[in-house]
Write an enzyme that holds these catalytic residues in place. Structure first.
Site, PDB file in Angstrom:
ATOM      1  N   SER A  40      24.110  -1.900   2.832  1.00 49.29           N
ATOM      2  CA  SER A  40      23.763  -3.255   2.201  1.00 49.29           C
ATOM      3  C   SER A  40      23.057  -3.233   0.778  1.00 49.29           C
ATOM      4  O   SER A  40      21.791  -3.509   0.859  1.00 49.29           O
ATOM      5  CB  SER A  40      23.188  -4.143   3.135  1.00 49.29           C
ATOM      6  OG  SER A  40      21.992  -3.738   3.569  1.00 49.29           O
ATOM      7  N   HIS A 153      25.494  -3.636   9.487  1.00 57.07           N
ATOM      8  CA  HIS A 153      25.301  -2.605  10.232  1.00 57.07           C
ATOM      9  C   HIS A 153      25.895  -2.530  11.628  1.00 57.07           C
ATOM     10  O   HIS A 153      25.469  -1.578  12.395  1.00 57.07           O
ATOM     11  CB  HIS A 153      23.821  -2.385  10.436  1.00 57.07           C
ATOM     12  CG  HIS A 153      22.880  -2.044   9.085  1.00 57.07           C
ATOM     13  ND1 HIS A 153      21.699  -1.882   8.924  1.00 57.07           N
ATOM     14  CD2 HIS A 153      23.587  -1.708   7.948  1.00 57.07           C
ATOM     15  CE1 HIS A 153      21.316  -1.802   7.626  1.00 57.07           C
ATOM     16  NE2 HIS A 153      22.217  -1.504   6.875  1.00 57.07           N
ATOM     17  N   GLU A 203      21.681   1.701  12.715  1.00 59.63           N
ATOM     18  CA  GLU A 203      19.852   2.058  12.773  1.00 59.63           C
ATOM     19  C   GLU A 203      19.566   2.155  14.308  1.00 59.63           C
ATOM     20  O   GLU A 203      18.313   2.217  14.449  1.00 59.63           O
ATOM     21  CB  GLU A 203      19.227   1.215  11.990  1.00 59.63           C
ATOM     22  CG  GLU A 203      19.704   1.056  10.450  1.00 59.63           C
ATOM     23  CD  GLU A 203      18.877   0.321   9.669  1.00 59.63           C
ATOM     24  OE1 GLU A 203      17.748  -0.465  10.284  1.00 59.63           O
ATOM     25  OE2 GLU A 203      18.975   0.263   8.330  1.00 59.63           O
ATOM     26  N   GLU A 283      12.114  -9.846   5.672  1.00 59.36           N
ATOM     27  CA  GLU A 283      12.644  -9.144   4.382  1.00 59.36           C
ATOM     28  C   GLU A 283      13.990  -9.727   3.930  1.00 59.36           C
ATOM     29  O   GLU A 283      14.645 -10.205   4.615  1.00 59.36           O
ATOM     30  CB  GLU A 283      12.882  -7.906   4.714  1.00 59.36           C
ATOM     31  CG  GLU A 283      13.289  -6.827   3.681  1.00 59.36           C
ATOM     32  CD  GLU A 283      13.758  -5.442   4.527  1.00 59.36           C
ATOM     33  OE1 GLU A 283      13.081  -4.971   5.301  1.00 59.36           O
ATOM     34  OE2 GLU A 283      14.710  -5.022   3.920  1.00 59.36           O
ATOM     35  N   ASP A 310      13.568  -6.629  -0.706  1.00 60.39           N
ATOM     36  CA  ASP A 310      14.415  -5.090  -0.627  1.00 60.39           C
ATOM     37  C   ASP A 310      15.501  -5.399  -2.000  1.00 60.39           C
ATOM     38  O   ASP A 310      15.047  -4.983  -2.981  1.00 60.39           O
ATOM     39  CB  ASP A 310      15.042  -5.234   0.731  1.00 60.39           C
ATOM     40  CG  ASP A 310      15.911  -4.177   0.720  1.00 60.39           C
ATOM     41  OD1 ASP A 310      15.814  -3.167  -0.255  1.00 60.39           O
ATOM     42  OD2 ASP A 310      16.513  -4.062   1.654  1.00 60.39           O
ATOM     43  N   LYS A 335      12.454   2.151  -1.077  1.00 60.63           N
ATOM     44  CA  LYS A 335      13.316   3.020  -0.688  1.00 60.63           C
ATOM     45  C   LYS A 335      13.615   3.884  -1.963  1.00 60.63           C
ATOM     46  O   LYS A 335      14.096   3.329  -3.065  1.00 60.63           O
ATOM     47  CB  LYS A 335      14.676   2.141  -0.557  1.00 60.63           C
ATOM     48  CG  LYS A 335      14.605   1.392   0.860  1.00 60.63           C
ATOM     49  CD  LYS A 335      15.892   0.422   0.840  1.00 60.63           C
ATOM     50  CE  LYS A 335      16.214  -0.162   1.989  1.00 60.63           C
ATOM     51  NZ  LYS A 335      17.157  -1.416   1.984  1.00 60.63           N
ATOM     52  N   HIS A 363      13.553   3.557   5.230  1.00 55.95           N
ATOM     53  CA  HIS A 363      14.693   4.461   5.369  1.00 55.95           C
ATOM     54  C   HIS A 363      15.996   3.683   4.609  1.00 55.95           C
ATOM     55  O   HIS A 363      15.803   2.459   4.134  1.00 55.95           O
ATOM     56  CB  HIS A 363      14.934   4.704   6.822  1.00 55.95           C
ATOM     57  CG  HIS A 363      15.243   3.366   7.728  1.00 55.95           C
ATOM     58  ND1 HIS A 363      15.948   3.603   8.949  1.00 55.95           N
ATOM     59  CD2 HIS A 363      14.975   2.325   7.214  1.00 55.95           C
ATOM     60  CE1 HIS A 363      16.014   2.380   9.131  1.00 55.95           C
ATOM     61  NE2 HIS A 363      15.632   1.523   8.291  1.00 55.95           N
ATOM     62  N   LYS A 386       9.422   1.324   7.909  1.00 55.15           N
ATOM     63  CA  LYS A 386      10.584   0.767   8.406  1.00 55.15           C
ATOM     64  C   LYS A 386      11.305   1.740   8.737  1.00 55.15           C
ATOM     65  O   LYS A 386      11.951   2.495   7.685  1.00 55.15           O
ATOM     66  CB  LYS A 386      11.145  -0.332   7.697  1.00 55.15           C
ATOM     67  CG  LYS A 386      12.578  -0.822   7.988  1.00 55.15           C
ATOM     68  CD  LYS A 386      12.971  -2.325   7.270  1.00 55.15           C
ATOM     69  CE  LYS A 386      14.249  -1.984   6.722  1.00 55.15           C
ATOM     70  NZ  LYS A 386      14.977  -3.226   6.786  1.00 55.15           N
TER      71      LYS A 386
HETATM   72  P1  PGA Z   1      20.829  -0.484   3.658  1.00 56.47           P
HETATM   73  O1  PGA Z   1      20.040  -1.499   4.726  1.00 56.47           O
HETATM   74  O2  PGA Z   1      20.232   0.932   3.684  1.00 56.47           O
HETATM   75  O3  PGA Z   1      22.223  -0.462   4.208  1.00 56.47           O
HETATM   76  O4  PGA Z   1      20.530  -1.039   2.411  1.00 56.47           O
HETATM   77  C1  PGA Z   1      18.650  -1.341   4.822  1.00 56.47           C
HETATM   78  C2  PGA Z   1      17.969  -2.671   4.518  1.00 56.47           C
HETATM   79  O5  PGA Z   1      18.613  -3.641   4.022  1.00 56.47           O
HETATM   80  O6  PGA Z   1      16.606  -2.783   4.623  1.00 56.47           O
HETATM   81 ZN    ZN Z   2      16.429  -5.151   3.737  1.00 56.18          ZN
END
Ligand code: PGA
Ligand code: ZN
Length: 423
Positions: A40, A153, A203, A283, A310, A335, A363, A386
């Site tokens: 995502s 996910h 996850e 988030e 994010d 990230k 992650h 996270k």
């Molecule tokens: P992603 O999801 O690594 O698939 O982007 C993690 C998140 O949205 O925090």
């Molecule tokens: Zn996110």
């Protein structure tokens, strides 16, 4: 000095190829890093270069990114001083030459950036968290443990992507892991007893066929209580709706419930959830393009709940500064592969911190056995990580690394506990 740089395609946790880089220094020190991958993704993330050849890896091959590391990038960085991370990363950014790192690929650049840092740490005989964070690096992060998966996910009807628990009342990181694991296994029993599937999502959290956030939150609350913990006091709740994923033409489309919410209704709904459950952080409660909604919600609940950006920030310092200026949230998810070099990711952390905002090292949903982010969380002292559920080795590898770091730090280690900055 960097002597050799090489790369290969290895598998990530979803069974897709990803870039792994080895950097070897003149003294023989090896640094190895594997790059994670999101599902995502935010629209303004640095570009993950894929081969797009449908006959191989369903188009997801990374042969071009690997070739860039072995060719152009290796030629440019060989002979550089690995201790000068900022100089190395600036050279990588300049070599790529595009705003979103689309020419060589952020996956190629990040692999080299992280592997070089790890090689330098090895050369100094230091663990990575100490090499990057210095002697003061001793804060173990509060983990956000994702025990129910939905959205992009999992294949269930849940619209929200992640339901997490945070052992805010633990005394140590190791205790936080134990508490999380105990709740995870209670939840498994409860779901099974209620006739739900206990298969897990990307996850490692359960992916039961629930339809609403309230149903998921109620299961998690019950599991916390039945394990013997006090919701809110011992263990807080965290959600990542990943709202950009179900935002279309100005509306939040809830397929599980069969309702659509306007931005104002989404703000009301989130505020109600935050006030009805012991939620410590949310988030991406609003979509990355719904900045007015973000500001509304921040003004409404930002004093009592962490609101972490994010997709809206993509670990990009300029976007974070803009968010700080305009009141979009009060915390940043970090990230490393969203931005593509270690130095830029650390710059984003520093910018957030100067504004009193919290940061969360994170992650991606596609991970590997690489545990760099565990060290990064301690190096930055950000106090929050996270990294998924209490199952699947791609997730637990990070928890296990933090358990080792806590042991190594001994009596000087501090467990961060409840997040407070920005709230
Ligand atoms: P992603 O999801 O690594 O698939 O982007 C993690 C998140 O949205 O925090
Ligand atoms: Zn996110």
């Amino acid at each position: 000095t960097i002597r050799t740089v090489t790369a290969r395609a290895v598998l990530d946790s979803r069974g897709n190829p990803t870039v792994e880089v080895d950097v070897v220094l003149a003294d023989g020190s090896l640094g190895r890093a594997a790059v994670p991958s999101g599902a995502s993704t935010g629209a303004r993330e640095a570009v993950e270069l894929r081969d797009d050849d449908p006959r191989r890896w369903h188009g997801k091959g990374v042969d071009r990114a690997v070739a860039h590391v072995r060719g152009e990038i290796a030629a440019a960085v060989t002979g550089r001083d690995a201790d000068d991370q900022a100089g190395l990363d600036a050279a990588l950014v300049a070599l790529d030459g595009t705003p979103a790192k689309s020419r060589l690929g952020a996956n190629a650049l990040l692999g080299v950036s992280l592997a070089a840092a790890k090689a330098a740490a090895t050369a100094h005989g230091l663990p990575l968290y100490r090499y990057l964070g210095g002697a003061d690096a001793r804060v173990l992060p509060m983990p956000m443990m994702n025990i129910v998966n939905g959205g992009a996910h999992a294949d269930n009807p849940l619209d929200f992507q992640e339901f997490m628990i945070a052992p805010v009342g633990a005394a140590t990181f190791a205790e936080a892991v134990r508490m999380g694991s105990e709740v995870f296994h209670t939840l498994r029993r409860d779901l099974l007893a209620a006739g739900h599937s206990t298969g897990v999502g990307d996850e490692g959290g359960f992916a039961p066929a629930l339809r609403t956030a309230e149903e998921a939150l109620d299961f998690v609350m019950a599991a916390i209580e039945r394990t013997g913990y006090r919701p809110g006091t011992d263990i807080g709740l965290i959600m990542d709706p990943a709202s950009s994923e179900f935002y279309r033409d100005g509306l939040y489309m809830y397929t599980g419930e069969g309702v659509r919410r306007t931005s104002a209704e989404q703000v009301d709904y989130l505020a109600k959830l935050i006030d009805s459950y012991p939620v410590v952080s949310v988030e991406d409660p609003m979509a990355e393009t719904d900045l007015d909604g973000w500001r509304e919600l921040t003004a409404r609940v930002g004093d009592r709940c962490q609101l972490t950006g994010d997709d809206v920030f993509c670990t990009n310092e300029a976007l974070v500064r803009e968010g700080i200026r305009t009141g979009v949230g009060n915390a940043v998810l970090v990230k490393v592969n969203q931005i593509g070099t270690l130095t830029e990711a650390l710059g984003t952390v520093a910018a957030a911190r100067r504004a009193g905002w919290a940061t969360v090292i994170s992650h991606r949903s596609g991970e590997t056995e690489d545990t760099t982010i565990a060290d990064l969380a301690v190096a930055t002292g950000c106090g929050q990580i996270k990294t998924g559920s209490l199952s699947r080795s791609d997730r637990t590898a990070k928890y296990n690394q933090l358990i080792r770091i806590e042991e190594e730090l001994g009596a000087t280690a501090v467990y961060a506990g409840r997040p407070h900055s920005g709230v």
